[in-house]
Design a protein around this motif. Structure first.
Motif, mmCIF file in Angstrom:
data_model
loop_
_atom_site.group_PDB
_atom_site.id
_atom_site.type_symbol
_atom_site.label_atom_id
_atom_site.label_comp_id
_atom_site.label_asym_id
_atom_site.label_seq_id
_atom_site.Cartn_x
_atom_site.Cartn_y
_atom_site.Cartn_z
ATOM 1 N N LEU A 38 0.832 -1.185 0.000
ATOM 2 C CA LEU A 38 0.000 0.000 0.000
ATOM 3 C C LEU A 38 0.876 1.248 0.000
ATOM 4 C CD1 LEU A 38 -2.703 -1.044 2.622
ATOM 5 C CD2 LEU A 38 -2.948 -0.952 0.151
ATOM 6 N N PRO A 39 0.372 2.370 -0.491
ATOM 7 C CA PRO A 39 1.166 3.601 -0.491
ATOM 8 C C PRO A 39 1.567 3.989 0.929
ATOM 9 C CG PRO A 39 -0.793 3.835 -1.872
ATOM 10 C CD PRO A 39 -0.938 2.539 -1.151
ATOM 11 N N ALA A 40 2.805 4.390 1.104
ATOM 12 C CA ALA A 40 3.318 4.750 2.417
ATOM 13 C C ALA A 40 4.298 5.909 2.292
ATOM 14 C CB ALA A 40 4.013 3.547 3.079
ATOM 15 N N CYS A 41 4.434 6.646 3.389
ATOM 16 C CA CYS A 41 5.373 7.754 3.425
ATOM 17 C C CYS A 41 6.725 7.235 3.880
ATOM 18 C CB CYS A 41 4.860 8.832 4.387
ATOM 19 S SG CYS A 41 5.959 10.249 4.517
ATOM 20 N N LYS A 42 7.723 7.437 3.062
ATOM 21 C CA LYS A 42 9.073 6.962 3.389
ATOM 22 C C LYS A 42 10.035 8.146 3.284
ATOM 23 C CE LYS A 42 7.834 2.507 1.351
ATOM 24 N NZ LYS A 42 8.062 1.557 0.243
#
Length: 353
Positions: A38-42
């Motif tokens: 899933l889209p995630a903030c990295k």
């Protein structure tokens, strides 16, 4: 032919290696959630981001700390210890006999000088030192069911040793917490004019409405041979016994303050207050101290400089670290790696090639 017929009509059971392998396979169905795609903030913590974060925290925390410290410094607080001064000279070497003998007059008088103008309401606290209300056996010695409802009057199993009287009648309220109720009293006057002490709203509203029943009245309280503390009016329900409600909210530390009342009148600077104290409560047997506290409040509560100093210290530390990182970044720069080589940038979908 017979073998083939038997195999084909044997109930449809398939024992082939492919079918057995399919049954033993526990691989879950593919989804982006189970495969953590899933889209995630990295975020990448570059020097610019780190330095900016420290500066923002410092700029925000230091003004908050200064405002808290300013508010705390404008709180007027008077603390007077009276447990020693209220002992008559003849009993200074035998304070335990003095406090345990009912025939001895326990009334004493002291004067308090108001250093600065105290705007109403002026809160009155009693402060006890070396009193461990957080002791496990002490905290558990109460019955919350009994306090809430008259129907649970006999629920005293957790109240030992102050559960029932010698003839088996339940004590209401039962337990050591209620039994040790603080019973010193204070009367205030200025130039022989009595200052009224208000008990309104000194207890938590939620405690009065939900933890202490309006149909529960004191019964057999402090009727034994050993009296622990104050007595209660049996004609007033527990929900209106505000001194008891304040006392029953046990303190977490051995040194604590509890609200006694409020003076709904401004006290001018250099005013001399005469305090008449009924010194009834026994702290002499365990080396405790008793203090009377008069205090105003601010938007952060009472006088407490720790919060302001903590904000200033954390904000100053962040600004110091920001300056250090700026110097390191300017004089000893270190080239960053290319983010395009990170695994999630080379293969954003997370699928194996």
């Amino acid at each position: 032919m017979i073998g083939e017929a038997t195999s084909s009509s044997g109930g449809g059971k398939d024992d082939s290696p492919a079918a057995v392998s399919a049954k033993k396979n526990k691989k879950p169905n593919y989804s982006r959630f189970t495969q953590q795609e899933l889209p995630a903030c990295k975020p990448i913590l570059t020097p610019g981001w780190v330095i900016t974060s420290f500066i923002v925290v410092g700029v925000v925390f230091i003004p908050i700390g200064l405002a808290s410290l300013y508010a705390s410094e404008h709180v007027v607080e008077i603390v007077e210890r009276y447990d020693k001064d209220c002992i008559p000279p003849d009993y200074r070497n035998n304070s335990l006999h003095y406090i345990q003998t009912s025939e001895i007059n326990k009334t004493c008088t002291m004067t308090i000088n108001v250093p600065k103008h105290m705007k109403s309401p002026v809160f009155i606290y009693y402060e006890l030192d070396n009193f461990y209300q957080n002791h496990r056996r002490y905290v558990k010695s109460r019955s919350d069911k009994q306090l809430r409802s008259k129907a649970s009057e006999g629920v005293t199993e957790t109240c030992k040793p102050e559960a029932v009287t010698s003839n088996g009648q339940p004590i209401v309220p039962c337990g050591l917490v209620a039994w040790s109720l603080f019973n010193d009293t204070y009367r205030f006057s200025v130039k022989k004019e009595v200052l009224d002490v208000s008990k309104k709203n000194i207890a938590w509203k939620s405690d009065q409405e939900h933890k202490f029943g309006s149909d529960v009245y004191p019964k057999n309280f402090q009727s034994g041979s050993l009296i622990g503390g104050g007595k209660l009016d049996s004609s007033i329900p527990l929900s209106e016994q505000v001194d008891l409600i304040v006392w029953m909210r046990t303190a977490a530390l051995p040194n604590f303050r509890k609200l006694y009342g409020k003076i709904e009148k401004d006290l001018q600077a250099n005013t001399t207050i005469t305090v008449t104290i009924e010194n009834n409560y026994n702290t002499y047997s365990f080396g405790g101290k008793k203090k009377l506290v008069l205090s105003t409040t601010s938007w952060i509560g009472g006088k407490n400089s720790f919060l302001g100093r903590a904000y200033i210290a954390i904000g100053g530390l962040c600004l110091f670290l920001a300056v250090c990182f700026v110097f390191v970044y300017v004089f000893k720069p270190r080239p960053l790696g290319d983010p395009s080589y990170l695994s999630w940038n080379r293969n954003p979908s997370g699928q194996m090639n």
